[in-house]
Design a protein around this motif. Structure first.
Motif, PDB file in Angstrom:
ATOM      1  N   ALA A 153       2.211   7.067  -4.765  1.00 55.37           N
ATOM      2  CA  ALA A 153       0.860   6.500  -4.767  1.00 55.37           C
ATOM      3  C   ALA A 153      -0.154   7.559  -4.364  1.00 55.37           C
ATOM      4  N   ALA A 154      -1.309   7.524  -4.999  1.00 58.29           N
ATOM      5  CA  ALA A 154      -2.402   8.403  -4.583  1.00 58.29           C
ATOM      6  C   ALA A 154      -2.987   7.934  -3.260  1.00 58.29           C
ATOM      7  N   VAL A 155      -3.053   6.604  -3.083  1.00 54.35           N
ATOM      8  CA  VAL A 155      -3.590   6.014  -1.853  1.00 54.35           C
ATOM      9  C   VAL A 155      -2.822   4.726  -1.577  1.00 54.35           C
ATOM     10  N   ALA A 156      -2.450   4.521  -0.327  1.00 53.93           N
ATOM     11  CA  ALA A 156      -1.928   3.226   0.118  1.00 53.93           C
ATOM     12  C   ALA A 156      -3.085   2.455   0.740  1.00 53.93           C
ATOM     13  N   VAL A 157      -3.307   1.236   0.273  1.00 52.00           N
ATOM     14  CA  VAL A 157      -4.435   0.451   0.774  1.00 52.00           C
ATOM     15  C   VAL A 157      -3.922  -0.708   1.612  1.00 52.00           C
ATOM     16  N   ALA A 158      -4.667  -1.039   2.649  1.00 53.95           N
ATOM     17  CA  ALA A 158      -4.336  -2.163   3.529  1.00 53.95           C
ATOM     18  C   ALA A 158      -5.632  -2.919   3.829  1.00 53.95           C
ATOM     19  N   PRO A 159      -6.150  -3.664   2.853  1.00 51.79           N
ATOM     20  CA  PRO A 159      -7.454  -4.314   3.005  1.00 51.79           C
ATOM     21  C   PRO A 159      -7.368  -5.700   3.647  1.00 51.79           C
ATOM     22  N   LEU A 160      -6.567  -5.834   4.700  1.00 50.50           N
ATOM     23  CA  LEU A 160      -6.382  -7.148   5.294  1.00 50.50           C
ATOM     24  C   LEU A 160      -7.631  -7.605   6.041  1.00 50.50           C
ATOM     25  N   ARG A 161      -7.942  -8.883   5.875  1.00 42.61           N
ATOM     26  CA  ARG A 161      -9.054  -9.485   6.613  1.00 42.61           C
ATOM     27  C   ARG A 161      -8.542 -10.431   7.691  1.00 42.61           C
ATOM     28  N   ILE A 162      -7.314 -10.908   7.527  1.00 45.80           N
ATOM     29  CA  ILE A 162      -6.635 -11.717   8.535  1.00 45.80           C
ATOM     30  C   ILE A 162      -5.431 -10.907   8.984  1.00 45.80           C
ATOM     31  N   ALA A 163      -5.432 -10.423  10.204  1.00 47.57           N
ATOM     32  CA  ALA A 163      -4.338  -9.557  10.651  1.00 47.57           C
ATOM     33  C   ALA A 163      -4.169  -9.692  12.155  1.00 47.57           C
ATOM     34  N   ARG A 164      -2.913  -9.649  12.574  1.00 49.84           N
ATOM     35  CA  ARG A 164      -2.591  -9.658  13.986  1.00 49.84           C
ATOM     36  C   ARG A 164      -1.612  -8.530  14.247  1.00 49.84           C
ATOM     37  N   GLY A 165      -1.736  -7.902  15.396  1.00 51.86           N
ATOM     38  CA  GLY A 165      -0.765  -6.901  15.807  1.00 51.86           C
ATOM     39  C   GLY A 165      -0.855  -5.614  15.011  1.00 51.86           C
ATOM     40  N   ILE A 166       0.292  -5.042  14.698  1.00 51.39           N
ATOM     41  CA  ILE A 166       0.378  -3.761  13.992  1.00 51.39           C
ATOM     42  C   ILE A 166       0.973  -4.004  12.613  1.00 51.39           C
ATOM     43  N   GLN A 167       0.353  -3.420  11.600  1.00 54.11           N
ATOM     44  CA  GLN A 167       0.805  -3.605  10.231  1.00 54.11           C
ATOM     45  C   GLN A 167       1.864  -2.567   9.873  1.00 54.11           C
ATOM     46  N   ASN A 168       3.080  -3.035   9.603  1.00 52.69           N
ATOM     47  CA  ASN A 168       4.153  -2.115   9.229  1.00 52.69           C
ATOM     48  C   ASN A 168       3.843  -1.374   7.940  1.00 52.69           C
ATOM     49  N   LYS A 169       3.128  -2.013   7.031  1.00 51.58           N
ATOM     50  CA  LYS A 169       2.791  -1.355   5.771  1.00 51.58           C
ATOM     51  C   LYS A 169       1.957  -0.094   6.009  1.00 51.58           C
ATOM     52  N   VAL A 170       1.125  -0.124   7.035  1.00 52.99           N
ATOM     53  CA  VAL A 170       0.319   1.044   7.375  1.00 52.99           C
ATOM     54  C   VAL A 170       1.205   2.140   7.960  1.00 52.99           C
ATOM     55  N   GLY A 205       1.580   4.727 -15.846  1.00 51.36           N
ATOM     56  CA  GLY A 205       0.276   5.192 -16.310  1.00 51.36           C
ATOM     57  C   GLY A 205      -0.042   6.610 -15.883  1.00 51.36           C
ATOM     58  N   THR A 206      -1.163   7.094 -16.386  1.00 55.30           N
ATOM     59  CA  THR A 206      -1.605   8.450 -16.052  1.00 55.30           C
ATOM     60  C   THR A 206      -2.653   8.462 -14.948  1.00 55.30           C
ATOM     61  N   GLY A 207      -3.285   7.322 -14.682  1.00 56.28           N
ATOM     62  CA  GLY A 207      -4.303   7.267 -13.644  1.00 56.28           C
ATOM     63  C   GLY A 207      -3.692   7.212 -12.263  1.00 56.28           C
ATOM     64  N   PRO A 208      -4.484   7.495 -11.235  1.00 52.31           N
ATOM     65  CA  PRO A 208      -3.964   7.444  -9.863  1.00 52.31           C
ATOM     66  C   PRO A 208      -3.573   6.018  -9.478  1.00 52.31           C
ATOM     67  N   ALA A 209      -2.477   5.896  -8.736  1.00 50.08           N
ATOM     68  CA  ALA A 209      -1.954   4.593  -8.334  1.00 50.08           C
ATOM     69  C   ALA A 209      -2.411   4.262  -6.915  1.00 50.08           C
ATOM     70  N   LEU A 210      -2.948   3.073  -6.748  1.00 49.31           N
ATOM     71  CA  LEU A 210      -3.253   2.512  -5.436  1.00 49.31           C
ATOM     72  C   LEU A 210      -2.196   1.456  -5.165  1.00 49.31           C
TER      73      LEU A 210
END
Length: 414
Positions: free
Chosen positions: A301-318, A225-230
């Motif tokens: 990606a224009a932005v990487a999102v990490a909207p976790l509500r249940i999380a422990r420790g450190i997020q590798n995705k971040v 697509g042409t729009g920004p990717a999240l």
């Protein structure tokens, strides 16, 4: 050379998901300093093709298949005991236990390293050698969070698992010479729950492979697509990830729909659960399933999102998105443990309105240079070559003379 027993609840390769990333980097680091005997369980036959990699790093590799998830669940139910967590039955393997007992009886190892609380039972009360447990996260807290968000019959089941697993985690931490967690925050959380264990706790921060997640490499753009990717990356049958993307699609994406051009939300990861697959029918949401390489999706990606509500420790995705010099918008839960400054190196938002506003600000160009600052932050705080050096005094016993050292978090993030 000294000989080390390394136990892992899953084959620690390939390093494609959180638990394997940490396990592999620890094993690889220790194999430079010890002769390592690896004992592990295998729950995916596809992983067996990577045994030569492990055999090239270890003196010996022993592995046992666990069977299907249904077989593991049945095994856990058959081993059900009052007051005991089901998790331990899930990962119990008599052949692995016998191999460990034989090695201990022969005095084969100078020290032992159990990766995850699920491996702790194989080494409980084995006081003839130094034993270190890497609990990684306080798993009992994950089950508590599941229980709080559940309805019906699973609520008491998960509440029981949280309660009984915390009791076992405490027992293991008191028995092992040292117990590690993934961050000082996670270590402090466990110390709050089990204060009698505090002087036996330590931590080793997660790192990120800075040479692999390199923003200077060239990647083909996977977005049409042409729009920004999240983008959101992760194993997509893992409950916290499923919850995160469904919440984001339900509550944040509608707030971004009026932008021009409208952003698209890309969910990148293997084994998407039915609830995740269903999101693909919505305008502006794409679900990829497994991909050969997540780096092109992060890089473009224009932005990487990490909207976790249940999380422990450190997020590798971040860490991976920051290493790729991408702007990251994370929930407070996903930010915990990351050695970076919110508002400077990444953006943190709790509510849907806050998250949409932070994403919108990045898309409007209000945070120039945040990606470069993100990369510098993980280079400083999450380089594996630096974080893993904490293992040396822990395994040698030099760290025992010191109480748990939880540095000032504000200073570490500065």
């Amino acid at each position: 050379m000294r000989r080390l027993l390394f136990l892992a609840h899953r084959i620690p390769y390939p390093p494609q998901k959180g638990e394997k990333i940490r396990a592999w980097h620890m094993l690889d680091y220790l194999a430079e300093r010890w002769e390592v005997d690896l004992g592990c369980l295998v729950d995916d036959r596809a992983d067996l093709e990577y045994l030569p990699v492990l055999q090239s790093r270890c003196a010996e590799v022993q592995w046992w298949e666990t069977g299907s998830r249904r077989q593991s669940a049945l095994r856990a139910l058959l081993r059900f005991r009052p007051g005991k967590p089901l998790t331990l039955g899930w990962f119990h393997n008599p052949s692995l236990a016998a191999w460990v007992e034989q090695g201990l009886a022969a005095g084969r190892w100078d020290a032992a390293f159990a990766y995850s609380s699920s491996m702790a039972p194989y080494l409980l009360r084995k006081h003839g050698l130094r034993r270190v447990l890497d609990m990684v996260d306080v798993d009992s807290e994950k089950w508590r969070a599941y229980a709080e968000g559940a309805r019906g019959v699973m609520r008491p089941v998960w509440a029981r698992e949280a309660r009984t697993l915390l009791g076992f985690e405490r027992q293991a931490a008191l028995d092992f010479n040292q117990t590690l967690l993934v961050s000082p925050e996670e270590a402090q959380r466990f110390a709050d729950l089990a204060p009698d264990c505090a002087d036996r706790l330590n931590y080793v921060n997660n790192g990120v492979d800075l040479s692999r997640f390199d923003p200077d490499r060239t990647y083909l753009n996977p977005y049409a697509g042409t729009g920004p990717a999240l983008v959101f990356t992760g194993t997509m049958d893992y409950r916290p990830n499923v919850d995160a993307v469904c919440w984001f699609a339900d509550t944040v994406m509608p707030l971004l729909a009026g932008r021009s051009p409208a952003p698209t939300f890309h969910i990148v990861g293997a084994n998407p659960a039915p609830a995740v697959r269903a999101l693909a029918s919505r305008p502006g949401v794409q679900v990829t399933g497994a991909v050969p390489d997540i780096r092109p999706f992060i890089a473009h990606a224009a932005v990487a999102v990490a909207p976790l509500r249940i999380a422990r420790g450190i997020q590798n995705k971040v860490l991976e998105a920051m290493a790729m010099a991408r702007p990251v918008v994370a929930s407070p839960e996903a930010y915990e443990g990351v050695r970076a400054v919110a508002g400077q190196d990444l953006l943190v938002a709790a509510s849907p309105a806050e998250m949409a506003a932070r994403i919108g600000a990045v898309l409007e160009g209000e945070h120039p240079g945040i990606g470069e600052r993100a990369r510098r932050a993980v280079m400083k705080g999450h380089d594996w070559s630096a974080t893993l050096r904490r293992l040396d005094p822990i395994l040698s016993g030099e760290a025992d003379a010191k109480a748990m050292a939880l540095p000032a978090l504000a200073e570490e993030r500065a």
